[in-house]
Design an enzyme around this catalytic site. Structure first.
Site, PDB file in Angstrom:
ATOM      1  N   HIS B 216       0.790  -1.223  -0.015  1.00 39.62           N
ATOM      2  CA  HIS B 216      -0.114  -0.026   0.123  1.00 39.62           C
ATOM      3  C   HIS B 216       0.810   1.311   0.205  1.00 39.62           C
ATOM      4  CE1 HIS B 216      -2.676   2.933   2.196  1.00 39.62           C
ATOM      5  NE2 HIS B 216      -3.211   3.033   0.908  1.00 39.62           N
ATOM      6  N   HIS B 236      -1.840   1.093   8.073  1.00 39.62           N
ATOM      7  CA  HIS B 236      -3.439   1.186   7.632  1.00 39.62           C
ATOM      8  C   HIS B 236      -4.158  -0.226   7.668  1.00 39.62           C
ATOM      9  CE1 HIS B 236      -0.988   4.313   5.314  1.00 39.62           C
ATOM     10  NE2 HIS B 236      -1.642   5.066   6.362  1.00 39.62           N
TER      11      HIS B 236
HETATM   12  S1  FES Z   1       1.449   1.241   4.267  1.00 39.23           S
HETATM   13 FE1  FES Z   1       0.522  -0.912   4.964  1.00 39.23          FE
HETATM   14  S2  FES Z   1      -1.474  -0.504   4.831  1.00 39.23           S
HETATM   15 FE2  FES Z   1      -0.755   1.211   4.396  1.00 39.23          FE
END
Ligand code: FES
Lengths: 579, 288
Positions: B216, B236
């Site tokens: 992500h 997140h």
């Molecule tokens: S960096 Fe891992 S969920 Fe956003």
């Protein structure tokens, strides 16, 4: 005696060189409206001053470098460990520089307050329509300053090169990297390469202590310059028109009041800086790309972005074989839309109003239910996003799996804003129709009558509801019914002054004039064609507070009075005891 | 506050309060100096300064509220549109007969010159990414992991399959490249019978290796839940199912964690047999 003599000497020698007397005379007489919400901008200004003062102290000890060093100092758990110079100097600043921790923490608290004050100021401007013509330029400057404040907060938070802020920086890097076409180059040029680079800390440092503060200082100067040129807007009230400003004089009462606010800001930020720990980087440890802290929350003013990143579903798609990565929509697009909306708002709002009138009188929020409703809806969304940034903490407190918290928040983010906005809209309509002073005064009757009216309107066409539905501003501002005459007189020294008198209104001109013409022109500008009479100079001091200001101040006055009496009684008794 | 001497009394009381407040402020200031001079103590320093400034604030506020006129003044606010005659004069001054504004051709060429210069002035920005560094796309797509590079722990010690503990993950790096941002990986021991999807990098006696960076936004996916065979990102809350090729199953991440193809070298240490199966970390425009 001596003070006055010195001031007169100084004034004269300045005037001989710069001819300051006429400018100063007018500056001292500038009128500031008496409403607490007009102090929010000053709150931001003074927080900025605290930031600059404490920040200068910090720059003298902080080393903006990621070079390897060995920390040696009085913080035992890290003594002798190898870290970056930035991190080591931050720990040294906190433990080994006397008053260093106080300055560091005060700086951080002042930054939180700075952004909070800007946001509150912005909300006041938004809900009262103070951004309308002629004040669009200052709105644009203000929004720019908000963006700069957010950015500078982020860089300041990141330069110590600790684990928590490093994680935040990693996320910002990834968000920037996700921008289609440009992202990869943009972020590589900005950071000097692939995350993490040695250049990031020194570059953020230059931006944090030089580039952005200089830009902020210039914009603050422009903001204030325009404010002085345009004069203040004001809430409608007795004796207030589109062509005057009612309130207190800059010198002396407002000067004292604003300096008191400055002192309050210093008192609160130093109290927090001394007593409330913030950003203890020595606990987080130095940055390491292979480690993370958990739970990890950013400072509140970037938390809405973090919340958006958490809530937004995993959407990634390809355009002609190229990837649009998942942080792009919630990070770049949502943030971009937020600021685009802010920048464009004065021009969007204007489309709902007839003509391009200039406005000096503010809208009480209820007078513009559509704007109020929209603002409340957006604020609700941002509140959910802020909560989302703390979803792991919420999960821990309520012992719910974090993914369930996430699903609940996703539903709330979609379901809450519109009902909240509609509710605010309806409350505003009810208040408007009933003429009540506040929500507490409403009766069920009021609510029902408006419900009927709204239903009729919705039946007639939905468009009518969203169009500017406040009572249309009366076109003839010049003659408010509650001020019924202007009195003009010549004082014993031969100077002219005027005042406006009416039922519950007694407002004295802010200046003395050298000629009758000048005085009359000012009165005519402020009150148009009210009957004007020349009178005997009024006895007593000129500018005694008018009845309505008195009423507003009474509650505060009474409390203050009792406190004062108690203090004085105490003081006297101490004095007599000493004798 | 009744009686004929009300205002006078109130004024005296207010002055008393102001004097007292400024006195408290002076004490606070002196207190700060004392605390500092006697060795310093953060809480006391903050408290002393807070008292000093609060005293100042109270004094000034009472002064302005009770000893100075508040409200009751009015200032005229002239409209902002200048009279037409003024506007005309300004327009003439700006665009009179000899005014440069009228020389269209010269102005156009000036715009060309300034525009080119402005564009050229942007070029040095490129220096911010040193020319001897990798270009973005290449740098993002590749890592120092390659065939024959041994897996080492954070302290540089090479890893045997038996060093990988049961129940936690072991963070590993390519030998000699500990500090780079895109290299961190983790080794974890799983029961090959539970694999729903075979791990992209293969397994050596149940040990599989994945990139540590969340797909992500690049946080390290540090939290391992043994029962479900998932790793969780603390930033997140993305979840990755290690039993199904590290497929993302919750949260904002959209791509699986890239695997690291591994085998054993002659000495029995874990070693890579190539780069990650996909570029590690967050997505980018040129990610294939
Ligand atoms: S960096 Fe891992 S969920 Fe956003």
């Amino acid at each position: 005696m001596i003070t006055r003599w010195l001031l007169r000497r100084l004034g004269r020698s300045l005037d001989d060189r710069l001819r300051t007397a006429p400018v100063l005379r007018r500056a001292f007489a500038k009128v500031f409206p008496d409403h607490w919400s007009f102090m929010l901008g000053e709150l931001a200004l003074y927080s900025f001053v605290v930031l600059v003062l404490t920040g200068i102290f910090l720059t003298l000890f902080f080393e903006p470098s990621t070079a390897d060093t060995v920390y040696s100092g009085s913080y035992a758990p890290l003594d002798g460990s190898r870290t970056s110079a930035a991190y080591a100097s931050t720990v040294r600043l906190s433990f080994d520089v006397r008053a260093g921790l106080l300055m560091r923490q005060t700086h951080h608290w002042a930054a939180l307050l700075f952004v909070a004050a800007i946001v509150l100021h912005l909300l006041r401007i938004f809900f009262t329509g103070a951004f309308r013509k002629p004040r669009e330029i200052n709105w644009l400057i203000g929004v720019t300053m908000l963006a700069l404040a957010l950015f500078n907060g982020f860089t300041g938070y990141s330069v110590p090169d600790d684990l928590l802020s490093g994680t935040g920086l990693r996320i910002l890097y990834s968000v920037t990297q996700s921008i289609p076409v440009l992202g990869e180059w943009l972020v590589f040029v900005a950071a000097g390469g692939e995350f993490p680079t040695e250049e990031m800390v020194p570059r953020m440092f230059v931006s944090h202590v030089l580039l952005v503060p200089a830009a902020l200082a210039a914009l603050i100067a422009a903001h204030l310059g325009i404010l002085v040129r345009q004069k203040h807007s004001q809430f409608p009230g007795p004796g207030r028109t589109e062509n005057n400003v009612v309130g207190s004089l800059f010198w002396p009462s407002y000067t004292m009041r604003t300096l008191a606010l400055f002192a309050w800001v210093l008192a609160v930020t130093f109290a927090l800086g001394g007593l409330a720990q913030i950003n203890p980087v020595w606990i987080y440890g130095p940055f390491d790309p292979a480690q993370a802290t958990s739970p990890a929350q950013p400072d509140w003013y970037v938390a809405w972005g973090d919340g958006a990143l958490r809530l937004f579903p995993a959407v990634e798609f390809r355009i002609f074989g190229h990837l649009v990565a998942s942080p792009f929509l919630p990070g770049v697009v949502f943030g971009g839309l937020t600021f685009a909306g802010l920048y464009l708002w004065p021009f969007l709002d204007r489309r709902h109003r007839r003509g391009q009138l200039s406005h000096q009188l503010l809208d009480p929020p209820r007078e513009h239910p559509a704007r109020l409703g929209f603002g409340v809806a957006v604020l609700t969304l941002f509140a959910v996003l802020l909560a989302a940034a703390a979803d792991d903490i919420v999960a821990k407190i309520f012992r719910i799996p974090v993914l369930d918290v996430l699903s609940i928040l996703r539903v709330l983010a979609l379901a809450l804003p519109i009902p909240a906005g509609v509710l605010a809209y309806l409350v505003a309509r009810v208040l408007q129709a009933s003429g009540g002073r506040g929500v507490g005064d409403l009766t069920r009757q009021d609510v029902r009558s408006v419900r009927r009216a709204v239903r009729a309107r919705v039946g007639a066409g939905v468009g009518a509801v969203t169009a500017g539905s406040g009572t249309p501003p009366p076109q003839d501002w010049a003659a408010p019914a509650d001020a019924d005459r202007i009195e003009l007189w010549r004082d014993r020294a031969g100077r002219w002054r005027w005042r406006c008198r009416g039922a519950g209104v007694l407002l004295t001109a802010n200046q003395l004039y050298l000629s009758r013409d000048e005085a009359e022109r000012a009165a005519r500008t402020a009150y148009g064609d009210l009957p004007l009479r020349e009178v005997e100079p009024p006895g007593g001091a000129v500018g005694v507070p008018a009845a309505m200001v008195e009423r507003a101040g009474r509650v505060a006055g009474r409390t203050g009075g009792y406190l004062t009496l108690a203090a004085v009684a105490y003081w006297r008794s101490r004095r007599s005891r000493r004798r | 506050m009744t009686g004929g001497d009300g205002p006078g009394r109130r004024e005296r009381a207010a002055s008393g309060l102001v004097v007292g407040a400024f006195g408290v402020s002076a004490l606070g200031g002196a207190g700060f100096a004392t605390v500092y001079a006697t060795g310093g103590q953060t809480q006391l320093e903050g408290l002393a300064l807070a008292v000093a400034f609060a005293g100042l604030a109270v004094g000034l506020a009472v002064w302005s509220r009770h000893l100075l006129p508040n409200g009751g003044y009015v200032e005229e606010h002239e409209p902002f549109d200048s009279p037409p005659a003024d506007l005309r004069l300004a327009a003439e001054a700006l665009a009179g007969p000899e005014s440069p504004v009228r020389r269209r051709g010269l102005l156009a060429m000036l715009a060309v010159a300034l525009g080119t210069l402005g564009g050229a002035a942007l070029f040095p920005l490129r220096s911010l990414l040193p020319f001897d560094r990798e270009r973005p796309v290449h740098a993002l797509r590749t890592t120092p992991w390659a065939a024959g590079v041994r897996l080492v722990r954070a302290d540089g010690v090479p890893v045997r399959p038996t060093d990988v503990p049961d129940g936690t993950v072991l963070t590993v790096f390519p030998e000699g490249h500990r500090g780079r941002g895109d290299v961190p990986a983790f080794a974890v021991r799983l029961d090959p019978a539970r694999f729903v999807v075979p791990p992209p990098g293969g397994n050596v006696a149940g040990v599989v290796v994945y990139s540590l960076l969340c797909t992500h936004a690049g946080c390290p996916v540090a939290l391992y839940l043994k029962e479900t065979g998932r790793v969780l990102c603390p930033c997140h809350q993305s979840n990755f199912d290690l039993l199904a090729g590290a497929r993302p199953i919750a949260g904002p991440a959209a791509r699986p964690l890239p695997g690291l193809p591994i085998s054993l070298d002659a000495d029995g240490f874990l070693t890579a047999i190539g780069d990650f199966t996909a570029p590690p970390g967050p997505g980018f425009w040129s990610l294939k």
